[in-house]
Scaffold this motif. Structure first.
Motif, mmCIF file in Angstrom:
data_model
loop_
_atom_site.group_PDB
_atom_site.id
_atom_site.type_symbol
_atom_site.label_atom_id
_atom_site.label_comp_id
_atom_site.label_asym_id
_atom_site.label_seq_id
_atom_site.Cartn_x
_atom_site.Cartn_y
_atom_site.Cartn_z
ATOM 1 N N PHE A 1 0.882 -1.165 0.000
ATOM 2 C CA PHE A 1 0.000 0.000 0.000
ATOM 3 C C PHE A 1 0.919 1.215 0.000
ATOM 4 O O PHE A 1 2.085 1.090 0.360
ATOM 5 C CB PHE A 1 -0.879 0.025 1.259
ATOM 6 C CG PHE A 1 -1.813 -1.129 1.359
ATOM 7 C CD1 PHE A 1 -2.920 -1.212 0.541
ATOM 8 C CD2 PHE A 1 -1.575 -2.141 2.282
ATOM 9 C CE1 PHE A 1 -3.778 -2.290 0.630
ATOM 10 C CE2 PHE A 1 -2.433 -3.218 2.375
ATOM 11 C CZ PHE A 1 -3.538 -3.286 1.551
ATOM 12 N N ASN B 1 0.132 -6.547 15.761
ATOM 13 C CA ASN B 1 -0.810 -5.685 15.056
ATOM 14 C C ASN B 1 -0.106 -5.053 13.861
ATOM 15 O O ASN B 1 0.948 -4.441 14.006
ATOM 16 C CB ASN B 1 -1.329 -4.578 15.972
ATOM 17 C CG ASN B 1 -2.146 -5.123 17.117
ATOM 18 O OD1 ASN B 1 -1.918 -4.792 18.265
ATOM 19 N ND2 ASN B 1 -3.089 -5.980 16.802
ATOM 20 N N GLY B 2 -0.705 -5.235 12.702
ATOM 21 C CA GLY B 2 -0.112 -4.650 11.507
ATOM 22 C C GLY B 2 0.914 -5.550 10.841
ATOM 23 O O GLY B 2 1.594 -5.138 9.913
ATOM 24 N N ALA B 3 1.027 -6.797 11.306
ATOM 25 C CA ALA B 3 2.012 -7.708 10.729
ATOM 26 C C ALA B 3 1.615 -8.135 9.317
ATOM 27 O O ALA B 3 2.456 -8.567 8.533
ATOM 28 C CB ALA B 3 2.180 -8.940 11.619
ATOM 29 N N GLY B 4 0.322 -8.051 9.004
ATOM 30 C CA GLY B 4 -0.114 -8.399 7.650
ATOM 31 C C GLY B 4 -1.065 -9.583 7.582
ATOM 32 O O GLY B 4 -1.380 -10.068 6.498
ATOM 33 N N LYS B 5 -1.556 -10.034 8.733
ATOM 34 C CA LYS B 5 -2.427 -11.217 8.758
ATOM 35 C C LYS B 5 -3.714 -10.986 7.968
ATOM 36 O O LYS B 5 -4.061 -11.769 7.077
ATOM 37 C CB LYS B 5 -2.782 -11.580 10.208
ATOM 38 C CG LYS B 5 -1.575 -11.756 11.108
ATOM 39 C CD LYS B 5 -1.971 -12.031 12.539
ATOM 40 C CE LYS B 5 -2.690 -10.877 13.232
ATOM 41 N NZ LYS B 5 -1.866 -9.676 13.461
ATOM 42 N N SER B 6 -4.405 -9.922 8.304
ATOM 43 C CA SER B 6 -5.679 -9.668 7.616
ATOM 44 C C SER B 6 -5.443 -9.426 6.129
ATOM 45 O O SER B 6 -6.222 -9.866 5.289
ATOM 46 C CB SER B 6 -6.388 -8.457 8.223
ATOM 47 O OG SER B 6 -6.729 -8.707 9.562
ATOM 48 N N THR B 7 -4.357 -8.738 5.821
ATOM 49 C CA THR B 7 -4.075 -8.467 4.408
ATOM 50 C C THR B 7 -3.858 -9.772 3.643
ATOM 51 O O THR B 7 -4.382 -9.952 2.543
ATOM 52 C CB THR B 7 -2.830 -7.564 4.295
ATOM 53 O OG1 THR B 7 -3.040 -6.398 5.089
ATOM 54 C CG2 THR B 7 -2.597 -7.152 2.856
ATOM 55 N N ASN C 1 -7.410 2.776 7.355
ATOM 56 C CA ASN C 1 -6.393 1.970 6.685
ATOM 57 C C ASN C 1 -5.473 1.253 7.658
ATOM 58 O O ASN C 1 -4.623 0.474 7.250
ATOM 59 C CB ASN C 1 -5.533 2.845 5.769
ATOM 60 C CG ASN C 1 -6.269 3.196 4.492
ATOM 61 O OD1 ASN C 1 -7.285 2.592 4.177
ATOM 62 N ND2 ASN C 1 -5.765 4.170 3.769
ATOM 63 N N TYR D 1 -8.235 -8.212 -2.016
ATOM 64 C CA TYR D 1 -7.093 -7.515 -2.613
ATOM 65 C C TYR D 1 -6.458 -8.419 -3.662
ATOM 66 O O TYR D 1 -6.436 -9.636 -3.492
ATOM 67 C CB TYR D 1 -6.004 -7.226 -1.558
ATOM 68 C CG TYR D 1 -6.390 -6.246 -0.479
ATOM 69 C CD1 TYR D 1 -7.264 -5.196 -0.722
ATOM 70 C CD2 TYR D 1 -5.833 -6.372 0.800
ATOM 71 C CE1 TYR D 1 -7.590 -4.303 0.284
ATOM 72 C CE2 TYR D 1 -6.154 -5.479 1.804
ATOM 73 C CZ TYR D 1 -7.034 -4.441 1.540
ATOM 74 O OH TYR D 1 -7.354 -3.563 2.530
ATOM 75 N N SER E 1 -4.387 -1.395 10.677
ATOM 76 C CA SER E 1 -4.831 -2.728 11.067
ATOM 77 C C SER E 1 -5.722 -2.596 12.302
ATOM 78 O O SER E 1 -5.676 -1.587 13.013
ATOM 79 C CB SER E 1 -3.633 -3.616 11.373
ATOM 80 O OG SER E 1 -3.118 -3.310 12.642
ATOM 81 N N HIS F 1 -5.145 -13.275 18.744
ATOM 82 C CA HIS F 1 -4.031 -12.842 19.602
ATOM 83 C C HIS F 1 -4.059 -13.583 20.932
ATOM 84 O O HIS F 1 -3.266 -13.293 21.814
ATOM 85 C CB HIS F 1 -4.116 -11.333 19.834
ATOM 86 C CG HIS F 1 -3.845 -10.534 18.610
ATOM 87 N ND1 HIS F 1 -2.615 -10.519 17.994
ATOM 88 C CD2 HIS F 1 -4.637 -9.748 17.846
ATOM 89 C CE1 HIS F 1 -2.664 -9.746 16.923
ATOM 90 N NE2 HIS F 1 -3.887 -9.268 16.807
ATOM 91 N N GLN G 1 -12.698 -9.791 10.507
ATOM 92 C CA GLN G 1 -12.361 -9.167 11.779
ATOM 93 C C GLN G 1 -13.374 -8.068 12.097
ATOM 94 O O GLN G 1 -13.875 -7.973 13.199
ATOM 95 C CB GLN G 1 -10.965 -8.557 11.649
ATOM 96 C CG GLN G 1 -10.452 -7.854 12.875
ATOM 97 C CD GLN G 1 -8.976 -7.496 12.711
ATOM 98 O OE1 GLN G 1 -8.446 -7.499 11.618
ATOM 99 N NE2 GLN G 1 -8.331 -7.193 13.815
ATOM 100 N N GLY H 1 -5.843 -3.791 15.322
ATOM 101 C CA GLY H 1 -5.235 -3.522 16.616
ATOM 102 C C GLY H 1 -4.693 -2.105 16.715
ATOM 103 O O GLY H 1 -4.783 -1.454 17.757
#
Ligand SMILES: Nc1ncnc2c1ncn2[C@@H]1O[C@H](COP(=O)(O)OP(=O)(O)OP(=O)(O)O)[C@@H](O)[C@H]1O
Ligand SMILES: [Mg+2]
Lengths: 501, 324
Positions: free
Chosen positions: A15, A40-46, A396, A55, A398, A200, A87, A400
């Motif tokens: 992104f 949080n923000g590691a990319g799991k949901s992405t 935009n 995506y 994550s 988590h 989520q 968490g």
């Protein structure tokens, strides 16, 4: 050797300003529960959104069986047997439970008329399996968040799934609801469905998963068999260091009573609630969803009018008519629903964080943007918020990291009374322990803190005293010395003695 | 690899669509009619856009707060008629503040209904559109309103005067745009409007007084309408009861064209000014091409649809998508 139901190979997704996924590979076997973990923000949901067709990856492949698959959109992914439980909830609030579950695939009679009888019947059959307390005709908007989550899960059970993705499904579920969910997962598993499970919560991961894959900053860190590892090792893999879980037990002196509530009632939501909260104290509220905890918080924050009783701040009776009123009186509330109540998703991170005090941050007639950035930076560092900068839209971030923006927003108000409702929902283990420490530290600095949580370890960990609620009433108040898991569970199921009686 | 793939063109087209379309229009018009980009013509476009523009500034506030204002056209007729009537009765010096007060009162009624009573703004302002029209006709008795002494009044300065060689309507539009741009973009009040429009629950949970914020947006809109009415009255020194009729849609078109979302929470004054100019140039271009003026009603509609579509497409990143 069994073949994976699906494989992701070298997925890259960027992104603007963020490399969310940097060559990640991942696979799921039939009949396995595969955990996907990371900060949080590691990319799991992405990663899961790439798999679910939401995506398109910049590069990399998705393989189903031996064949390359392209997920051109969510419906395409669903038709290929990939079911995604998000989520963030995505239900149509105005529609019934049944309509939501079968949206787009409603059973039809001749002339395209909806077969309502069949719809209800099918839906109720699934709901029965899930053991929930509502039926097919209920309007989704009337359900609690937890029950809405169950609707999402019910939706997944209607398709012939090859793989089911659960993105933090338990974040808003109670223990009882979790048991039901785990049963559902184990059924799916026995049918040979591959399950991807994001959470988590370590206890859950070790209870139900077979393998664990860890991401860090969009990079693949490794995959381990759950049976051959432990929490510490996984945490180390996730955050690259060891976690300090000791409680800041320093028993500082308690100050004056900051907040007192006497005989407070609000219609049927809760009755005859009385308690005191001193400066320097963390007071935990524990109970099932619907026990009235959130409603008490909302009353204190001026969102609901009590039908009886008094609220006293620093010994003086007050009436709180609106959140603006509550804020002016030094009360802060971190609400339970970050997306609906906590954030303006279209607005940038900084503006979200300073919204409650925007009137006070003045440079002449204008908002002092420099001061705002300073506040944002302070809490970004303190709470370790991962974002390319304050200009990023809150939506935009994550999940968490969004939660951390909300927490930062209310901490920056330096309230007399800080109320946090499910403060660590969706927050990774490392940050969670940071937030717990922070709450203890705030108390030590003389803040009066109320923590509402459905996670027992959390309440036990941070509270000086715990109020157990059941069905709108206080059942018992524990000190941290006398409380344990057993008597707490007893109290919130309505089995213990009623203090007020 | 050299050519852009279809998948790459989509998002670019969607994001820059409105500017690209505008550029194509401008080039085509300039080729078709050499007068189009002359200084005189540009000035005349901006001047004739000023009334619409001033109204669009106010409506921008309302739209960002997540509401609509369809009453601005008929409210503008009202202001124009009232100020012309009072001009001869109590003199321009008192007529202007009196007209502002009455227009603001109408804005306050809408603001109260939409802000405090939380009624749907579409219904409220659509109703107001017709109610104010009735009010205007009652006031004027259905007659056109004219100033008796058109030569001897300084009142004409707002619509016909020039300062430093620039027409006064343009100056008013520019000054108001600058002022309101600062209010919206730089003040706490402006910030709260975005919050209310983006997520009014979260705004309320953050201590923003939603009702008051929405109320103030309608007051600002009414003040802009009064200013537009003043320019209109001063320019013509006489008017029909229906001078503002239909303007509400053009105003809305300009605001959306500028990129404010009808869902609320986004848009800026600067973008609205761009939207006003785009609309002005396109309408002017059509006239220069010799098309009848009523063709522009159709074209305006097409432009609104195009703007809304491109706006949504930009959010989705593709021109067409089965899901939102
Ligand atoms: N639409 C987007 N636009 C810009 N950045 C994005 C977008 N979606 C995700 N990101 C960024 O990509 C990174 C990965 O986000 P992702 O949601 O995958 O994290 P996560 O591992 O699911 O975290 P959490 O545990 O908090 O849910 C984050 O830095 C996030 O800010
Ligand atoms: Mg996530």
């Amino acid at each position: 050797m069994t073949h994976p139901v699906l494989r992701l190979e070298n997925i890259v997704k960027t992104f603007p300003g963020v490399r969310a996924l940097d060559g990640v590979s991942f696979s799921v076997l039939p009949g396995e529960v595969h955990a996907l973990m990371g900060e949080n923000g590691a990319g799991k949901s992405t990663l899961m959104k790439v798999l679910g067709g939401i995506y398109q990856p910049d590069s990399g492949n998705i393989l189903m069986g031996e064949d390359k698959a392209v997920m051109s959109g969510p419906l395409d992914a669903k038709s290929k047997g990939i079911v995604f439980i998000h989520q963030e909830l995505s239900l149509a609030e105005e529609l019934s439970v049944a309509e939501n579950i079968y949206l787009g695939e409603l059973p039809r009679k001749s002339l395209g008329r909806v077969d309502w009888a069949k719809l209800s019947e099918q839906t109720n059959a699934i709901l029965e399996k899930l053991n929930v307390g509502f039926d097919a005709k209920t309007r989704v908007g009337d359900l609690s968040i937890a029950n809405q989550q169950m609707v999402e899960i019910a939706r997944a059970l209607t398709v012939n799934a090859k793989a089911v993705i659960f993105d933090e499904p338990t974040a808003s579920l109670t223990d009882a609801e979790k048991v039901v969910l785990f049963d559902v997962i184990s059924d799916l598993k026995n049918e040979g469905v591959g399950i991807i499970y994001i959470s988590h919560r370590m206890e859950e991961i070790f209870k139900i998963t077979d393998r664990i894959t860890v991401l860090r900053d969009g990079q693949y860190q490794g995959t381990v068999n759950t049976a051959e590892t432990d929490e510490e090792a996984v945490t180390q893999l996730m955050i690259g260091r060891k976690l300090d879980l000791t409680r800041n037990a320093s028993h500082h002196e308690l100050g004056d009573v900051a907040l007192e509530v006497r005989g407070l009632s609000c219609g049927k939501l809760y009755q005859d609630v009385s308690f005191e909260l001193r400066r320097g104290e963390v007071l935990g509220f524990y109970g099932l969803v619907g026990a009235g905890r959130t409603e008490i918080a909302e009353t204190l924050f001026g969102l609901r009018d009590p039908s009886a009783g008094q609220i006293l701040l620093d010994g003086e009776e007050v009436r709180i008519h609106s959140p603006a009123d509550a804020i002016a009186k030094g009360i802060s509330l971190v609400p339970e629903d970050r997306k609906g109540q906590g954030l303006v998703l279209e607005m940038n991170c900084r503006d979200n964080m300073t919204l409650p005090q925007v009137d006070d941050l003045k440079a002449g007639p204008f908002v002092a943007e420099g001061a705002e950035v300073a506040i944002f930076d302070q809490y970004r560092d303190q709470l370790d918020i991962r974002t390319p900068g304050w200009k990023q839209k809150a939506g935009n971030l994550s999940g968490g990291n969004q939660q951390k923006i909300v927490i930062g927003k209310w901490l920056s108000m330096h309230p007399n009374v800080l109320i946090v409702d499910e403060p660590t929902r969706g927050i990774d283990v490392g940050s969670k322990s940071e937030i717990h420490k922070l709450l203890r530290k705030l108390a030590a600095q003389g803040y009066a803190v109320i923590v509402i949580s459905s996670e027992m370890p959390e309440v036990l960990h941070v509270s000086d005293r715990i109020i157990a609620m059941y069905s709108g009433r206080i059942m018992r108040t524990f000190t941290s010395d006398e409380v344990n898991e057993d008597n707490l569970i007893q109290a919130i199921s309505g089995l213990g003695s009623n203090e007020a009686a | 690899m050299a050519a852009l793939s279809k998948a790459q063109i989509g998002p670019i087209l969607a994001k820059q669509g409105i500017l690209i379309a505008f550029a194509v229009f401008m080039i085509a018009f300039t080729i078709a009619s050499p007068k189009f980009l002359s200084v005189d013509n540009v000035f005349s476009v901006v001047r004739s856009s000023a009334i619409l523009g001033v109204m669009a500034l106010g409506v921008t506030f309302v739209v960002i707060s997540g509401n609509l204002d369809l009453s601005v056209g008929s409210m503008m007729s009202f202001s124009t008629i009232v100020v012309l009537d009072l001009h001869d009765k109590i003199g321009p010096f008192l007529a202007i503040p009196a007209m502002f007060a009455m227009t603001l009162a109408l804005g306050a009624i809408i603001g109260f209904l939409v802000g405090y009573l939380r009624l749907n703004s579409l219904i409220v302002t659509l109703g107001m559109l017709s109610a104010i029209h009735g009010l205007t006709l009652t006031y004027s008795g259905g007659q056109n309103m004219d100033i008796a002494d058109k030569e001897g009044t300084w009142f004409s300065v707002f619509g016909q005067g020039t300062a430093l060689g620039i027409p006064v309507p343009i100056l008013i539009f520019a000054a108001l745009a600058a002022f309101l741009g600062l209010v919206l973009g730089k003040t706490a009040f402006g910030r709260k409007i975005y919050a209310v429009g983006g997520n009014d629950t979260a705004a309320t949970f953050s201590g923003v007084r939603r009702a008051r914020t929405v109320f103030n947006c309608y007051l600002i809109s009414a003040a802009c309408v009064a200013t537009a009415g003043l320019i209109q009255a001063s320019r013509s020194l006489g008017s029909q009861n229906t001078v503002g009729q239909g303007l509400e849609l053009e105003v809305l078109a300009a605001v959306i064209l500028g990129g404010a979302s009808l869902l609320g929470g986004s848009g800026t004054i600067f973008k609205t000014v761009i939207g006003v100019l785009i609309l002005g140039f396109i309408q002017n271009g059509l006239l220069l091409l010799g098309l009848q003026f009523y063709v522009q009603f159709v074209v305006t509609w097409v432009i609104i649809i195009l703007a809304v579509w491109l706006d949504i497409a930009a959010k989705r990143g593709k021109l067409w998508s089965p899901i939102a």
